[in-house]
Design a protein around this motif. Structure first.
Motif, PDB file in Angstrom:
ATOM      1  N   GLU A 147      -9.730   3.496   8.876  1.00 45.87           N
ATOM      2  CA  GLU A 147      -9.637   2.798  10.165  1.00 45.87           C
ATOM      3  C   GLU A 147      -8.273   2.141  10.367  1.00 45.87           C
ATOM      4  O   GLU A 147      -8.149   1.136  11.068  1.00 45.87           O
ATOM      5  CB  GLU A 147     -10.759   1.764  10.304  1.00 45.87           C
ATOM      6  N   SER A 148      -7.252   2.708   9.742  1.00 45.78           N
ATOM      7  CA  SER A 148      -5.879   2.238   9.955  1.00 45.78           C
ATOM      8  C   SER A 148      -5.184   3.211  10.903  1.00 45.78           C
ATOM      9  O   SER A 148      -5.708   4.296  11.192  1.00 45.78           O
ATOM     10  CB  SER A 148      -5.130   2.182   8.624  1.00 45.78           C
ATOM     11  N   PRO A 149      -3.993   2.874  11.402  1.00 47.58           N
ATOM     12  CA  PRO A 149      -3.280   3.799  12.297  1.00 47.58           C
ATOM     13  C   PRO A 149      -3.049   5.178  11.676  1.00 47.58           C
ATOM     14  O   PRO A 149      -3.006   6.187  12.382  1.00 47.58           O
ATOM     15  CB  PRO A 149      -1.955   3.072  12.553  1.00 47.58           C
ATOM     16  N   ALA A 150      -2.889   5.240  10.357  1.00 52.07           N
ATOM     17  CA  ALA A 150      -2.611   6.523   9.701  1.00 52.07           C
ATOM     18  C   ALA A 150      -3.869   7.331   9.403  1.00 52.07           C
ATOM     19  O   ALA A 150      -3.776   8.524   9.093  1.00 52.07           O
ATOM     20  CB  ALA A 150      -1.851   6.284   8.403  1.00 52.07           C
ATOM     21  N   ASP A 151      -5.044   6.724   9.509  1.00 49.72           N
ATOM     22  CA  ASP A 151      -6.296   7.394   9.186  1.00 49.72           C
ATOM     23  C   ASP A 151      -6.492   8.611  10.091  1.00 49.72           C
ATOM     24  O   ASP A 151      -6.501   8.499  11.315  1.00 49.72           O
ATOM     25  CB  ASP A 151      -7.465   6.419   9.339  1.00 49.72           C
ATOM     26  N   GLY A 152      -6.647   9.778   9.466  1.00 51.80           N
ATOM     27  CA  GLY A 152      -6.842  11.009  10.231  1.00 51.80           C
ATOM     28  C   GLY A 152      -5.550  11.678  10.668  1.00 51.80           C
ATOM     29  O   GLY A 152      -5.578  12.794  11.191  1.00 51.80           O
ATOM     30  N   LYS A 153      -4.416  11.001  10.457  1.00 52.35           N
ATOM     31  CA  LYS A 153      -3.131  11.573  10.876  1.00 52.35           C
ATOM     32  C   LYS A 153      -2.219  11.875   9.684  1.00 52.35           C
ATOM     33  O   LYS A 153      -1.511  12.875   9.684  1.00 52.35           O
ATOM     34  CB  LYS A 153      -2.432  10.622  11.848  1.00 52.35           C
ATOM     35  N   LEU A 154      -2.218  11.001   8.703  1.00 50.85           N
ATOM     36  CA  LEU A 154      -1.506  11.259   7.463  1.00 50.85           C
ATOM     37  C   LEU A 154      -2.520  11.472   6.346  1.00 50.85           C
ATOM     38  O   LEU A 154      -3.646  10.969   6.408  1.00 50.85           O
ATOM     39  CB  LEU A 154      -0.569  10.102   7.108  1.00 50.85           C
ATOM     40  N   LYS A 155      -2.106  12.215   5.311  1.00 50.11           N
ATOM     41  CA  LYS A 155      -2.993  12.501   4.197  1.00 50.11           C
ATOM     42  C   LYS A 155      -2.283  12.208   2.880  1.00 50.11           C
ATOM     43  O   LYS A 155      -1.056  12.354   2.787  1.00 50.11           O
ATOM     44  CB  LYS A 155      -3.416  13.979   4.207  1.00 50.11           C
ATOM     45  N   PRO A 156      -3.050  11.810   1.835  1.00 52.01           N
ATOM     46  CA  PRO A 156      -2.428  11.671   0.520  1.00 52.01           C
ATOM     47  C   PRO A 156      -1.755  12.980   0.122  1.00 52.01           C
ATOM     48  O   PRO A 156      -2.332  14.062   0.273  1.00 52.01           O
ATOM     49  CB  PRO A 156      -3.618  11.349  -0.396  1.00 52.01           C
ATOM     50  N   GLY A 157      -0.540  12.892  -0.363  1.00 48.84           N
ATOM     51  CA  GLY A 157       0.213  14.087  -0.715  1.00 48.84           C
ATOM     52  C   GLY A 157       1.265  14.469   0.306  1.00 48.84           C
ATOM     53  O   GLY A 157       2.172  15.259   0.003  1.00 48.84           O
ATOM     54  N   ASP A 158       1.168  13.917   1.526  1.00 45.80           N
ATOM     55  CA  ASP A 158       2.203  14.176   2.529  1.00 45.80           C
ATOM     56  C   ASP A 158       3.533  13.600   2.036  1.00 45.80           C
ATOM     57  O   ASP A 158       3.607  12.422   1.678  1.00 45.80           O
ATOM     58  CB  ASP A 158       1.850  13.514   3.864  1.00 45.80           C
ATOM     59  N   VAL A 159       4.578  14.428   2.045  1.00 46.18           N
ATOM     60  CA  VAL A 159       5.908  13.968   1.640  1.00 46.18           C
ATOM     61  C   VAL A 159       6.624  13.422   2.870  1.00 46.18           C
ATOM     62  O   VAL A 159       6.716  14.095   3.894  1.00 46.18           O
ATOM     63  CB  VAL A 159       6.716  15.118   1.017  1.00 46.18           C
ATOM     64  N   VAL A 160       7.103  12.188   2.776  1.00 44.91           N
ATOM     65  CA  VAL A 160       7.776  11.539   3.907  1.00 44.91           C
ATOM     66  C   VAL A 160       9.263  11.873   3.837  1.00 44.91           C
ATOM     67  O   VAL A 160       9.968  11.448   2.916  1.00 44.91           O
ATOM     68  CB  VAL A 160       7.564  10.011   3.880  1.00 44.91           C
ATOM     69  N   LEU A 161       9.734  12.636   4.834  1.00 44.94           N
ATOM     70  CA  LEU A 161      11.139  13.049   4.876  1.00 44.94           C
ATOM     71  C   LEU A 161      11.995  12.089   5.687  1.00 44.94           C
ATOM     72  O   LEU A 161      13.162  11.861   5.364  1.00 44.94           O
ATOM     73  CB  LEU A 161      11.249  14.453   5.462  1.00 44.94           C
ATOM     74  N   ALA A 162      11.412  11.528   6.767  1.00 39.93           N
ATOM     75  CA  ALA A 162      12.173  10.620   7.639  1.00 39.93           C
ATOM     76  C   ALA A 162      11.211   9.735   8.401  1.00 39.93           C
ATOM     77  O   ALA A 162      10.049  10.081   8.621  1.00 39.93           O
ATOM     78  CB  ALA A 162      13.060  11.406   8.603  1.00 39.93           C
ATOM     79  N   VAL A 163      11.699   8.579   8.807  1.00 39.74           N
ATOM     80  CA  VAL A 163      10.958   7.655   9.676  1.00 39.74           C
ATOM     81  C   VAL A 163      11.873   7.296  10.830  1.00 39.74           C
ATOM     82  O   VAL A 163      12.995   6.812  10.613  1.00 39.74           O
ATOM     83  CB  VAL A 163      10.518   6.387   8.919  1.00 39.74           C
ATOM     84  N   ASP A 164      11.406   7.575  12.054  1.00 39.98           N
ATOM     85  CA  ASP A 164      12.219   7.342  13.261  1.00 39.98           C
ATOM     86  C   ASP A 164      13.583   8.036  13.168  1.00 39.98           C
ATOM     87  O   ASP A 164      14.612   7.496  13.585  1.00 39.98           O
ATOM     88  CB  ASP A 164      12.421   5.837  13.499  1.00 39.98           C
ATOM     89  N   GLY A 165      13.596   9.220  12.578  1.00 41.21           N
ATOM     90  CA  GLY A 165      14.823   9.991  12.483  1.00 41.21           C
ATOM     91  C   GLY A 165      15.743   9.594  11.348  1.00 41.21           C
ATOM     92  O   GLY A 165      16.782  10.223  11.147  1.00 41.21           O
TER      93      GLY A 165
END
Length: 345
Positions: A147-165
Motif C-alpha cells: 500500500e505504498s506508492p511503489a506497490d504494484g509498480k516496482l518489484k524486488p530485483g528491479d535495478v534502478v538506473l536513474a531517478v528524474d533523469g
C-alpha cells in the motif's frame, strides 16, 4: 521431646521444605554470558568465512573476530540460585525473560527472526563494503512496502538506473533524489527489469510519523557482478555481526592488509550506507574477545558508556559510528599514525 523442641524441629523442617521449593521454581529471567567468537578472515569447515567471486581479492593478515552472546535458550528456565550466580558474575547479566522472548512469539518465530536479521545484516554489510572499497554497482530494489506508492509498480530485483533523469550509482542517491520532491509530487524511475528498461512514475507519499518527508516505499540493495558468500558454519543469529562482516569484505577487496597482523574484535549493526548501530550484550562480547586474546575492540558509539563498565583493562576500546570511521581507526592502529577515536568516561 519437649513441646518447645518439637515446635523448633517442625519449624526447621518447614523452612527447609520452603527453601527447597523456592529454589526449585523458575524465575522470569534469562542470562547473558560471553559467547563464541569467530574470525571472519579465517575458514570454517574448509571454506573461507567470507568468499568473494567476480572481483580481485587481496591477502589479509591478523584476526577480525565477530563476537556473540550466549543467551538462555527458550526452552530452559533459570532457578533462583542460577539467577543469583549469574547476577554475581561480572561477565554475566540478567534480563527479564519477556524482553528477550516475547510471550506472543514462539521459540521458532524468535529463531526465524534472528535468522532473518542475520541475513539482512550480511546484505547491508556487502553493500556498505562495496561502497567503501569503491567497487561499482547499481542500486536495486530490495523490498516494496504494501500500500505504498511503489506497490504494484516496482518489484524486488528491479535495478534502478536513474531517478528524474539523474543516473545513480550509490545507494544514498535514490533516497536523496526522492527527498528533493514534496509530498504528493511525481518522481520518475528508470529501471531495468530482466533484460528490458522501462520508466515508472510514482507519486510520493508522506513518511509515517514525518508528514513533510516524502517516500515511495522501497528499500535499496545492490546489483553487482561481485558475489559475496558468508559461510559461518555455526548457529549465529541477529544483526550485530554486520560491521565485522563489512570490514572483512573491505579488507579482502582492497590492497594491503587492514589489520597488519593484529587481533581485533568488534560488534555493531550496519546499514547499507555504512552507519554503525548499537547492539546488546556489549560487556559480554568484550569479555569473550578478551578471553580469545583480542587487543582491540570496536565499539558502536552508543555502547561506549556500557563498554567502559565492562571492567576489562587490557583491551583498547575504539569508538566507531560508521564503516569508514572503523576503517580509518584500524589503519591508524596498524601504522601507528593518525587519531584513533576511543571510548572515554
Amino acid at each position: 521431646m519437649t513441646r518447645r523442641t518439637a515446635t523448633l524441629v517442625a519449624s526447621i523442617v518447614v523452612l527447609v521444605i520452603s527453601l527447597g521449593l523456592v529454589t526449585a521454581f523458575p524465575v522470569p529471567f534469562v542470562s547473558f554470558s560471553p559467547g563464541p567468537v569467530k574470525d571472519t578472515l579465517s575458514a570454517s569447515k574448509g571454506k573461507a568465512v567470507i568468499e568473494i567471486t567476480g572481483h580481485e581479492t587481496f591477502p589479509t593478515s591478523g584476526r577480525l573476530d565477530l563476537t556473540t552472546v550466549s543467551v538462555t535458550s527458550p526452552e530452559r528456565e533459570l532457578t533462583l540460585p542460577q539467577a543469583m550466580r549469574n547476577w554475581l558474575d561480572p561477565d554475566h547479566d540478567l534480563f527479564p525473560r519477556d524482553i528477550i522472548y516475547p510471550p506472543d512469539q514462539t521459540a521458532d518465530e524468535v529463531e526465524q527472526q534472528n535468522t532473518a536479521e542475520m541475513t539482512g545484516s550480511q546484505d547491508s554489510a556487502i553493500a556498505a563494503a562495496l561502497q567503501a572499497a569503491k567497487v561499482p554497482f547499481h542500486p536495486k530494489v530490495s523490498t516494496v512496502a504494501k500500500e505504498s506508492p511503489a506497490d504494484g509498480k516496482l518489484k524486488p530485483g528491479d535495478v534502478v538506473l536513474a531517478v528524474d533523469g539523474v543516473q545513480v550509482s550509490q545507494i544514498p542517491q535514490v533516497g536523496e533524489l526522492v527527498r528533493k520532491h514534496k509530498v504528493g509530487e511525481n518522481v520518475v524511475f528508470l529501471i531495468r527489469r530482466g533484460t528490458s528498461e522501462q520508466t515508472v512514475q510514482l507519486t510520493t507519499a508522506a513518511t509515517p510519523g514525518e508528514q513533510d518527508r516524502p517516500m515511495v516505499g522501497i528499500t535499496i540493495g545492490i546489483d553487482s557482478p561481485v558475489k559475496v558468500t558468508v559461510n559461518l558454519g555455526q548457529d549465529i543469529g541477529g544483526p550485530s555481526a554486520g560491521t565485522a562482516f563489512a570490514l572483512a569484505i573491505y579488507d579482502k577487496l582492497t590492497p594491503g592488509a587492514l589489520l597488519d597482523g593484529k587481533h581485533v574484535a568488534g560488534t555493531g549493526t550496519i546499514d547499507a550506507v555504512g552507519q554503525v548501530g548499537a547492539i546488546g550484550g556489549i560487556q559480554q562480547k568484550i569479555a569473550g574477545a578478551r578471553e580469545d586474546g583480542a587487543t582491540v575492540f570496536l565499539v558502536p558509539g552508543p555502547n561506549c558508556e556500557a563498554a567502559l563498565h565492562s571492567g576489562v583493562k587490557d583491551i583498547q576500546l575504539v569508538k566507531i559510528t560508521t564503516l569508514n570511521e572503523a576503517i580509518g581507526a584500524l589503519k591508524a592502529i596498524s601504522t601507528g599514525t593518525g587519531a584513533v577515536p576511543t571510548c572515554t568516561p
